[in-house]
Design an enzyme around this catalytic site. Sequence first.
Site, PDB file in Angstrom:
ATOM      1  N   GLU A  39      -2.165 -74.322 -82.874  1.00  0.00           N
ATOM      2  CA  GLU A  39      -1.288 -74.469 -81.700  1.00  0.00           C
ATOM      3  C   GLU A  39      -0.072 -75.339 -81.962  1.00  0.00           C
ATOM      4  O   GLU A  39       1.014 -75.088 -81.439  1.00  0.00           O
ATOM      5  CB  GLU A  39      -2.091 -75.054 -80.525  1.00  0.00           C
ATOM      6  CG  GLU A  39      -3.227 -74.164 -80.021  1.00  0.00           C
ATOM      7  CD  GLU A  39      -4.465 -74.189 -80.908  1.00  0.00           C
ATOM      8  OE1 GLU A  39      -4.575 -75.074 -81.782  1.00  0.00           O
ATOM      9  OE2 GLU A  39      -5.343 -73.321 -80.743  1.00  0.00           O
TER      10      GLU A  39
ATOM     11  N   SER B 132      -7.504 -62.018 -75.092  1.00  0.00           N
ATOM     12  CA  SER B 132      -7.873 -62.804 -73.937  1.00  0.00           C
ATOM     13  C   SER B 132      -6.668 -63.160 -73.061  1.00  0.00           C
ATOM     14  O   SER B 132      -6.779 -63.244 -71.840  1.00  0.00           O
ATOM     15  CB  SER B 132      -8.530 -64.086 -74.465  1.00  0.00           C
ATOM     16  OG  SER B 132      -9.264 -64.699 -73.470  1.00  0.00           O
TER      17      SER B 132
END
Lengths: 276, 311
Positions: B57, B36
């Site tokens: 993250e 993506s």
Amino acid sequence: MTERKNKKIEKLKNIALELRRDILKMIAKAGSGHPGGSLSATDIGTALFFSEMKYDSNDPDWKERDRFILSKGHAAPLLYALLAKAGYFSGSELNKLRGYKSILQGHPASYLVPGVEVSTGSLGQGLSVAAGLALSAKQDKKNFRVFSLLGDGELNEGQIWEAIMFSGHNKLDNLCAIVDRNHLQIDGDTEKVMALEPLEEKWQSFNWNTISINGHDFEEILMAFEKFNQNSDKPFVIIAKTVKGKGVSYMENKAGWHGKAPNREQLEIALKELEN
Amino acid sequence: MKKDIVPIRDGYGKALLELGEINDKVIVMDADLSTSTRTNWFAEKYPQRFVDVGIAEQNMVNVAAGLSLEDKIPFVTTYGVFVCGRAFDQIRNTVCYSDLNVKIVGSHGGISVGPDGGSHQAIEDIGLMRILPNMTVVVPCDHVQAYKATLKLAELKGPAYLRLAREPTATITSEADKFSLGKADILQKGNDCAIFFTGTIGAEVIKASEMLKNEGINPTIINMHTIKPLDKEIILEYAKKFKKLVVVEEHLRTGGLGSAISSVLTEKYPIRIKHIAIEDRFGESGQPEVLLDAFGLSARKIKKQILDFIQ
């Protein structure tokens, strides 16, 4: 035990006493700071800096040095005492702990202090940085090792487990985490606030090699580092059972001494208890 | 007006490939979204310099911090909403506080992300990154500029945030155009008003300007691709020239380009501005063009708001 080893341990014990005195003096002078978790990790820090790690305090950026990341950044007084003793800066700096314009901020700031690899203070972040350093060493085929000291309360942070998973997945066998397992966090017993046990098995199930030791027994600490040096294929964690506030009778095993400075009388009592 | 329609993230992916070739210090990281974000192009060609951390993250940002300490240049990549939000403390306390050379790349900025809805549309990311000391914030307007910005950020020492978008958008700059960090670009000069914008919403601004021209109004259009450090000179120059300014951005009214410009003008040259941005609300699902119109950010709506403002 050989005579040589005996002597080495005697020397480390004396350094640890000296560092504990430094820690208490600087916190008392500053009027605030974190004695409990600094004292619990003092013997581990001493063994790291004065027996195990390679570094050159005259050349803090020496490429081959072992890296040390203090993930539990509130143990800054311990780190500062270690760095001063190792010669990174003058011992007189310790008197300026937490003061305005001091290089010794309340929590370690890497842009100010030679020998501090990265700023810490917000818990849960150091092990990931250590993993990044270890990964970089692997990528570049460098031989330095990475040590990271974690608090046990700090293991509540989710990011720690991301880092544990990442390091196991990437087989970072040049990474050694040390858990300062003093069983106390600010709100009390770690097992009551947010239970960690079975802790060693948790690390094992994330593909780490583990060892549990008495974190105040230099023979055991040095043996654990030997095991780390023979370790391969997996990262290595030393779960060091310690006593919060170790060495000062009225601070030992008291959560209340996590982040409180001793007053003048209390300091005197403590220093007396910590004489060689 | 006929322009190439290309997703801005393609420019990023292409620049990473180039960096893979020319700079062996560049490491690309992703959190399970490499297809993506287009980091998969780099991953295929330079697998040994690509690190997928899984859906983590916070760990990604700090592993990058560790890599940067060893003189590597990590490009940490995932959706803007996740990296700026979930890993804010890591960006603040490790990356910016230590002033580390980590590049944070947030794709999927703005509501034009579309059908994924409000949870996936970064509308506060510019604000969150801009307020951090030591941080540079860049929001390119198309894939050509994203390519240049990525190359420039690899040369810059220190933390930086690069905002990208998902949707294919019109290419409004050309390869020959210069790109300097911190120096805004004048896309066209007109004598009737000045419009400052940032990001891919520039394509709508240009369309709006064509519509305004049909009504006899010629705007100056300025592309503020660098939000921080802000090009204050150009803001003051055009504030003095027109005595009022228009700001358009695909970001919350609070914290973004409009806030940055307002802050400069309040202090140095207080004039009225028309700030066309997302009001105090989250995004939602829908086709990008439908959402832009609903949020007042389509060319048609931008044109109408500008007309009301200047007349």
